[in-house]
Design a protein around this motif. Structure first.
Motif, PDB file in Angstrom:
ATOM      1  N   LYS A 179       0.808  -1.230   0.000  1.00 21.29           N
ATOM      2  CA  LYS A 179       0.000   0.000   0.000  1.00 21.29           C
ATOM      3  C   LYS A 179       0.841   1.281   0.000  1.00 21.29           C
ATOM      4  O   LYS A 179       0.383   2.329  -0.443  1.00 21.29           O
ATOM      5  CB  LYS A 179      -0.935  -0.010   1.222  1.00 21.29           C
ATOM      6  N   ARG A 199       0.758   3.715   6.684  1.00 19.71           N
ATOM      7  CA  ARG A 199       0.835   2.782   7.818  1.00 19.71           C
ATOM      8  C   ARG A 199      -0.438   1.959   7.933  1.00 19.71           C
ATOM      9  O   ARG A 199      -1.498   2.399   7.489  1.00 19.71           O
ATOM     10  CB  ARG A 199       1.029   3.577   9.118  1.00 19.71           C
ATOM     11  N   ASP A 200      -0.325   0.821   8.594  1.00 13.18           N
ATOM     12  CA  ASP A 200      -1.534   0.024   8.841  1.00 13.18           C
ATOM     13  C   ASP A 200      -2.208   0.509  10.128  1.00 13.18           C
ATOM     14  O   ASP A 200      -1.773   1.502  10.726  1.00 13.18           O
ATOM     15  CB  ASP A 200      -1.194  -1.480   8.856  1.00 13.18           C
ATOM     16  N   LYS A 201      -3.222  -0.188  10.562  1.00  9.01           N
ATOM     17  CA  LYS A 201      -4.008   0.292  11.716  1.00  9.01           C
ATOM     18  C   LYS A 201      -3.190   0.281  13.013  1.00  9.01           C
ATOM     19  O   LYS A 201      -3.538   0.951  13.976  1.00  9.01           O
ATOM     20  CB  LYS A 201      -5.307  -0.512  11.857  1.00  9.01           C
ATOM     21  N   TYR A 213       4.001   0.115   6.055  1.00 10.66           N
ATOM     22  CA  TYR A 213       4.055  -1.008   5.110  1.00 10.66           C
ATOM     23  C   TYR A 213       5.478  -1.140   4.594  1.00 10.66           C
ATOM     24  O   TYR A 213       6.156  -0.143   4.340  1.00 10.66           O
ATOM     25  CB  TYR A 213       3.090  -0.785   3.940  1.00 10.66           C
TER      26      TYR A 213
END
Ligand code: AMP
Length: 269
Positions: free
Chosen positions: A31, A173-175, A180
């Motif tokens: 992502k 960034r992820d949650k 990533y």
């Protein structure tokens, strides 16, 4: 979308095209890459994405060989995103010509990752320099996640008066606030859990320093990061993004690199 493995053919295709934006990658797209590519497509009608795992920027053959590669999935994604051109050269296509520019490695290359990965940044600047000479883009998009790399490429471009502008892009960034990264695909479940905890600790540490509740101390924070499952810490340093100096009080990003599972993870926030 057109795929090129040969620089001459690519150059023929893009001859005369203006406003080219170039997004260099090592593939195994995620992502973070996707957001750079989308930004490029929004800004220009000529986006070139390169996929090249550059052996010169790896410190060991083992690391180079085990770097994640995902050819089919990458091409599918790039085609879905409607990228105009993909450049996927082999080693010779990039390295078998004489370049016009002298590699400039700013002294900032000696800090952070430069201390721990001998020759890494020279390898990075060499490959990007060659790609810029082949493509001659108006813009190159680079991620802030690799901030040191971004600064060094910028300074090489400036020193050599290369007519390409660097656009820096925010880290995706992820949650769990984890940036990533292609290498994350190699983490086992427990290692991923540990990484989440480490990032949480580092985020809180930064907040505590900025609110005056804590004072930066490398030994202490290193101990915590090891405690939460990192195998080795290369560095954790608070750096002022404007002057690149160590800044332990207010306006800094925490830069770090540590080893977890079989990967080395870097980020800054
Ligand atoms: P790489 O394939 O890791 O060499 O990365 C290619 C480009 O994508 C570089 O400019 C990176 O800084 C950028 N990049 C990597 N991870 C992220 C991320 N999580 N968010 C935004 N950009 C990223």
């Amino acid at each position: 979308m057109k795929l090129f493995t040969n620089k001459k053919k690519l150059q023929n295709e893009i001859k005369g095209k203006k406003n080219i934006i170039f997004v260099p990658t090592m593939g195994s797209l995620h992502k973070g890459h996707e957001s750079l590519i989308k930004k490029s497509i929004k800004k220009s009608n000529v986006t070139i994405v390169s996929i090249f795992v550059n052996p010169k920027q790896f410190n060991s053959k083992k690391d180079f060989n085990s770097y994640p590669r995902n050819h089919n999935k990458d091409l599918k994604l790039l085609s879905k995103l409607k990228v105009n051109y993909v450049y996927k050269p082999n080693y010779n296509d990039i390295f078998n010509f004489k370049t016009n520019n002298k590699i400039f490695l700013d002294k900032f290359s000696k800090r952070l990752c430069g201390k721990h990965r001998k020759g890494h940044f020279k390898g990075v600047v060499e490959v990007v320099n060659r790609m810029l000479e082949i493509i001659k883009p108006k813009h190159i998009l680079l991620g802030n996640k690799d901030f040191q790399q971004l600064v060094l490429i910028k300074r090489h471009i400036r020193k050599n008066k290369i007519q390409t502008k660097v656009i820096s892009c925010k880290t995706i960034r992820d949650k769990n606030f984890i940036a990533y990264s292609s290498r994350l695909k190699k983490l086992k479940k427990l290692e991923k859990k540990n990484l989440i905890r480490i990032i949480k600790v580092l985020k809180k540490y930064k907040k505590d320093i900025q609110s005056g509740n804590s004072v930066f101390n490398f030994t202490n924070i290193k101990k915590k990061v090891l405690h939460f499952g990192a195998k080795r810490v290369d560095y954790i340093e608070p750096i002022n993004l404007k002057n690149l100096k160590t800044e332990k009080r207010n306006k800094f990003n925490l830069f770090f690199a540590f080893h977890i599972g079989n990967i080395r993870f870097i980020d800054n926030f």
